[in-house]
Design an enzyme around this catalytic site. Structure first.
Site, PDB file in Angstrom:
ATOM      1  N   GLU B 134      -9.799   4.955  17.214  1.00 16.00           N
ATOM      2  CA  GLU B 134      -8.760   5.576  18.106  1.00 16.00           C
ATOM      3  C   GLU B 134      -8.976   7.002  18.596  1.00 16.00           C
ATOM      4  O   GLU B 134      -8.906   7.432  19.496  1.00 16.00           O
ATOM      5  CB  GLU B 134      -7.301   5.088  18.222  1.00 16.00           C
ATOM      6  CG  GLU B 134      -6.943   3.619  18.180  1.00 16.00           C
ATOM      7  CD  GLU B 134      -7.331   3.119  19.619  1.00 16.00           C
ATOM      8  OE1 GLU B 134      -6.700   3.553  20.719  1.00 16.00           O
ATOM      9  OE2 GLU B 134      -8.160   1.958  19.676  1.00 16.00           O
ATOM     10  N   HIS B 287       0.933   0.882   1.028  1.00 15.46           N
ATOM     11  CA  HIS B 287       0.580   0.605  -0.039  1.00 15.46           C
ATOM     12  C   HIS B 287      -0.355   1.252  -1.028  1.00 15.46           C
ATOM     13  O   HIS B 287      -0.149   1.236  -1.992  1.00 15.46           O
ATOM     14  CB  HIS B 287       0.556  -1.237  -0.242  1.00 15.46           C
ATOM     15  CG  HIS B 287       0.434  -1.684  -1.648  1.00 15.46           C
ATOM     16  ND1 HIS B 287      -0.630  -1.694  -2.227  1.00 15.46           N
ATOM     17  CD2 HIS B 287       1.236  -2.233  -2.328  1.00 15.46           C
ATOM     18  CE1 HIS B 287      -0.735  -2.267  -3.356  1.00 15.46           C
ATOM     19  NE2 HIS B 287       0.704  -2.503  -3.636  1.00 15.46           N
ATOM     20  N   LYS B 328       5.656   3.379  -8.718  1.00 16.08           N
ATOM     21  CA  LYS B 328       4.701   3.921  -7.649  1.00 16.08           C
ATOM     22  C   LYS B 328       5.564   5.251  -7.473  1.00 16.08           C
ATOM     23  O   LYS B 328       5.065   6.088  -6.770  1.00 16.08           O
ATOM     24  CB  LYS B 328       4.719   3.001  -6.513  1.00 16.08           C
ATOM     25  CG  LYS B 328       3.489   1.713  -6.924  1.00 16.08           C
ATOM     26  CD  LYS B 328       3.812   0.803  -5.744  1.00 16.08           C
ATOM     27  CE  LYS B 328       2.923  -0.508  -6.056  1.00 16.08           C
ATOM     28  NZ  LYS B 328       3.092  -1.606  -5.532  1.00 16.08           N
TER      29      LYS B 328
END
Lengths: 159, 362
Positions: B134, B287, B328
């Site tokens: 895009e 993620h 994380k």
């Protein structure tokens, strides 16, 4: 949709072009098309409209007319594709040599000896058996892009 | 008898409370009597409550992340001589991972992202395929504003693709195809002749170089050596182009293994820098960045801006605390999730953080 032209195949085929261009969007099922430099009969065509993937595209599934292999290609429908000139010529079968070549009688009375027996088992059997029985056989030879192959057989003898 | 009941009800309703004065922020919104001052308006959000407060916290966390220097930390015992040098420590800053979904690049947020890459304010970018194409397509032809309610069948017959309330004409993708196929041809040639092994990030850098247009964030990412990772590269128009290219000119290979080495390496090799994640939207970019940071036992800062909810167990909707359970994000990290559409929250966030800092950096 093959060209039923009875002209003489000369050895030096240079000068006559082997293919001609045609817009992909106009090539239909059962027509001919060149895929990966092989002459193919179009088995299936599907067109996807212009969209996220860009220009409208034609998806061709072709069967190599000599090897019967399936080949695929996707081409924008506005682009040109190569279409092979496919000719069928009939010759009378004179002889089958031991090393697998056939001897054919051309219309001008010359012999054509450079063609091998076909690889298709059915056709091969028909030719060998028919010839052994002494039948009068006429073979159809399909030629495209410098290659030739026997594609059909006719028994023209009296019954 | 009634007296006792009333007294008991009175005690229940007017139960004595703990005092919050001095412990919690007072709720107070912006006073327009002071005129329309946008900076103060945005600063007032911190004390306005609900997501405005989360947004205010996001501003604080991002500024803390941008202000941090290694010299703020005590010298670790196992530091090398170089790491002990004060000038060096002053120069070591946080490593910023920015992730976003494709729809945001279709939107005007693309121009905010361009600003960040133009001035090398982020270190690593992760996005989905649309986030690549895009941006490039906008250099070839514009995206337009439409409406969520435009009927699909009619749009299809007019060759218009709808992204939410935006419209991208089919023509734009045709232009993209015409632009990119010769580049793929050239890349295939280089693969064969110069033994180049392409990866998604290398391909993207090449496209950034080829588009050569200052309105593209990928152009600036290429110029400033900011790696852009997109492991799902085939899932978009770019993938369609690769698919078609493979029929006409087969053989182009794109190696994702090299890229996962590079991406995780960005996190693993970050130390002694702190790492921060700014993630817009959910899905793969969210993620992928969190997972890479897991490799270094967790990010130090995390700001999520998305509209997803956690009740379905999706990773997209998971709050930062869930990522802490995976390692994380560090237990000691500063985190916040702003439940808001990033087209509203992100430009305003950048206004109060990156953009206002750059005035000082000038």
């Amino acid at each position: 949709m093959s060209d039923e032209e009875h002209h003489f195949e000369s050895k030096a085929d240079a000068g006559a072009s082997k293919t001609y261009p045609q817009q992909a969007g106009t090539i239909r099922k059962n027509g001919y098309i060149v895929i990966k430099n092989r002459p193919c009969k179009v088995f299936e065509v599907s067109t996807s409209k212009t969209g996220k993937h860009g220009h409208a595209k034609c998806h061709f599934v072709g069967i190599d007319i000599f090897t019967a292999k399936k080949l695929e290609d996707i081409v924008p429908s506005s682009h040109n594709c190569d279409v092979p000139h496919v000719n069928r010529t009939d010759y009378q079968l004179i002889d089958i040599s031991e090393d697998g070549f056939v001897s054919l009688l051309t219309e001008s009375g010359d012999t054509k000896d450079d063609l091998r027996l076909p690889t298709d088992e059915n056709l091969l059997k028909q030719i060998k058996d028919g010839f052994a029985e002494g039948k009068d056989l006429v073979v159809s030879v399909m030629s495209a892009m410098g290659e030739e192959q026997i594609c059909a057989l006719k028994d023209i003898g009296p019954k | 008898m009634d007296d006792k009941l009333i007294k008991s009800a009175h005690t229940a309703v007017f139960k004595g409370s703990d005092s919050l004065e001095g412990i919690c922020t007072r709720i107070e919104g912006y006073d327009f009597n002071q005129g329309v001052n946008y900076s103060r308006l945005l600063k007032s959000m911190l004390s306005s409550g609900f997501q405005a407060s989360n947004f205010g916290e996001a501003i604080e966390i991002v500024n803390e992340m941008l202000n941090w220097r290694l010299s703020d930390e005590p010298i670790a015992e196992d530091s090398s001589e170089e790491e002990k040098d004060p000038t060096y420590r002053e120069s070591v800053r946080s490593k910023v991972f920015l992730g976003f979904t494709s729809n945001l690049i279709s939107s005007g947020v693309r121009d905010t992202v361009r600003y960040l890459t133009e001035h090398h304010m982020v270190d690593v970018i992760v996005t989905t395929t649309g986030g690549i194409e895009e941006d490039l397509i906008k250099c070839l032809a514009p995206t337009y504003k439409g409406d969520f309610s435009l009927p699909g069948a009619q749009l299809r017959s007019r060759g218009l693709n709808r992204i939410g309330n935006l419209l991208v004409p089919n023509d734009n993708y045709c232009k993209f195809e015409d632009w990119i196929i010769p580049i793929f041809d050239q890349m295939l040639k280089e693969q064969h002749e110069e033994n180049v092994l392409w990866t998604p990030s290398k391909l993207i850098a090449r496209l950034g170089r080829e588009i050569n247009n200052g309105s593209s964030y990928l152009y600036w990412a290429y110029k400033n050596n900011i790696p852009v990772f997109c492991p799902g590269l085939t899932d978009g128009s770019l993938g369609d182009m690769l698919y078609f290219h493979s029929f006409r000119s087969p053989g182009l290979i794109i190696d994702v293994v090299q890229d996962i080495r590079a991406m995780n390496g960005e996190a693993v090799r970050a130390s002694p820098r702190k790492t921060g994640m700014i993630i817009l939207g959910g899905g793969l970019p969210k993620h992928h960045i969190c997972n890479a940071n897991m490799m270094r036992n967790g990010a130090d800062y995390a700001v999520y801006i998305n509209t997803a909810q956690e009740y379905d167990g999706s990773d997209s909707g998971a709050r930062p605390d869930e990522a802490v359970s995976w390692g994380k994000i560090r237990g000691s990290a500063k985190t916040v999730k702003v439940h808001c559409d990033a087209t509203i929250a992100f430009p305003l966030l950048v206004a109060e953080t990156f953009a206002s800092k750059s005035k000082n950096l000038a």
